[in-house]
Design an enzyme around this catalytic site. Structure first.
Site, PDB file in Angstrom:
ATOM      1  N   GLY A 167      -0.142 -46.735 -55.068  1.00  0.00           N
ATOM      2  CA  GLY A 167      -0.923 -47.600 -53.758  1.00  0.00           C
ATOM      3  C   GLY A 167      -1.332 -46.233 -52.665  1.00  0.00           C
ATOM      4  N   TYR A 168      -0.230 -45.665 -52.317  1.00  0.00           N
ATOM      5  CA  TYR A 168      -0.385 -44.546 -51.265  1.00  0.00           C
ATOM      6  C   TYR A 168      -1.434 -43.607 -51.459  1.00  0.00           C
ATOM      7  CZ  TYR A 168       0.815 -40.870 -47.746  1.00  0.00           C
ATOM      8  OH  TYR A 168       0.897 -40.127 -46.944  1.00  0.00           O
ATOM      9  N   ARG A 169      -0.946 -42.915 -52.988  1.00  0.00           N
ATOM     10  CA  ARG A 169      -2.068 -41.979 -53.307  1.00  0.00           C
ATOM     11  C   ARG A 169      -3.438 -42.591 -53.550  1.00  0.00           C
ATOM     12  NH1 ARG A 169       0.094 -37.437 -55.897  1.00  0.00           N
ATOM     13  NH2 ARG A 169       2.380 -37.523 -56.733  1.00  0.00           N
ATOM     14  N   SER A 171      -4.727 -44.912 -52.004  1.00  0.00           N
ATOM     15  CA  SER A 171      -5.390 -45.286 -50.794  1.00  0.00           C
ATOM     16  C   SER A 171      -5.964 -44.145 -50.006  1.00  0.00           C
ATOM     17  CB  SER A 171      -4.536 -46.177 -49.811  1.00  0.00           C
ATOM     18  OG  SER A 171      -3.359 -45.382 -49.297  1.00  0.00           O
ATOM     19  N   LYS A 172      -5.444 -42.955 -50.124  1.00  0.00           N
ATOM     20  CA  LYS A 172      -5.659 -41.740 -49.538  1.00  0.00           C
ATOM     21  C   LYS A 172      -6.787 -40.869 -50.063  1.00  0.00           C
ATOM     22  CE  LYS A 172      -2.670 -41.891 -45.931  1.00  0.00           C
ATOM     23  NZ  LYS A 172      -3.237 -41.920 -44.589  1.00  0.00           N
TER      24      LYS A 172
END
Length: 248
Positions: A167-169, A171-172
């Site tokens: 999710g973090y990866r 999204s970035k």
């Protein structure tokens, strides 16, 4: 830069940007420091109390009803000079795996890390274009106009060798694509757009074992920003001097 707006300015990297810009020479005319709850942002309010050019704004990237009043406040203060820099710093983090991450968390991450910066940039584009148009600087750079999206090495597809941080990866990586896309659309306006990695910083997100302090990270980024030119628009940069391109 004469005017800059920073999101997520109540703590961490965002707060440190405000602190350093408030005392930077030449001093920006306005440092707009935005956060969700200005009344509870005691450290930020303390900076504003001693620096008249720091203006604290209520702005929640997930709540678009806060965008209009923020744009109006900024517009009334900057007038025809417009806004020079929008620094999209607000973001959230995840340590979940692809196997365990849930829908609600994914939705929240993308809302804050991708949709928020995109929609907020849309809201401030008229002021950014005004700032570029009325600038005496004719070349790409922070003194004319820029959108800086705070990204991370975790968003690099090419550099991912460990997995995790689901999710973090993603999204970035999406934020990086937004930077590239927007850079092409704003090229005619000579507004620079950049994804910037701050490094691993000891904030509530980075944790206490991180290798960089907010002070050193922001100091280096501000030095780096002063070096930016047309060749850097649409790029993903490491927090490294001399300038070092990261892999998408």
């Amino acid at each position: 830069m004469k005017t800059i707006l920073i999101t997520g300015a109540s703590r961490g990297i965002g707060l440190e940007f405000v602190r350093q810009l408030a005392r930077r020479k030449p001093t920006p005319a306005f440092v707009f420091a935005s956060c969700r709850s200005p009344d509870g942002a005691k450290d930020l309010q303390a900076v504003a109390a001693t620096h008249t050019n720091v203006k604290v704004l209520e702005l929640d990237v997930q709540n678009e009803s806060t965008y209009g009043p923020a744009v109006e406040t900024v517009s009334n203060l900057v007038g025809e000079a417009g806004l020079n820099v929008l620094l999209n710093n607000a973001g959230i983090y995840s340590t979940e795996s692809c196997e365990t991450v849930g829908r609600d968390l994914l939705t929240n991450i993308f809302d804050i890390n991708v949709i928020g910066p995109m929609r907020l940039t849309q809201a401030f584009l008229p002021l950014l274009r005004r700032g570029a148009l009325h600038s005496r600087v004719e070349s790409f750079g922070m003194d004319r106009g820029a959108v800086i999206n705070i990204s991370t090495g975790f968003g690099s597809i090419a550099a991912n060798q460990s997995g995790g941080h689901a999710g973090y990866r993603e999204s970035k990586a999406a934020l990086n694509m937004f930077s590239k896309n927007l850079s092409l659309e704003l090229k005619a306006d000579k507004i620079l757009v950049l994804s910037q990695c701050p490094g691993w910083v000891s904030t509530s997100m980075g944790g206490p074992t991180a290798t960089r302090t907010p002070e050193s990270s922001v100091s280096d980024m501000l030095q780096l920003f002063s070096m930016l030119s047309e060749e850097h628009t649409g790029c993903f940069l490491a927090n490294h001097i001399p300038l070092k391109f990261n892999q998408f």
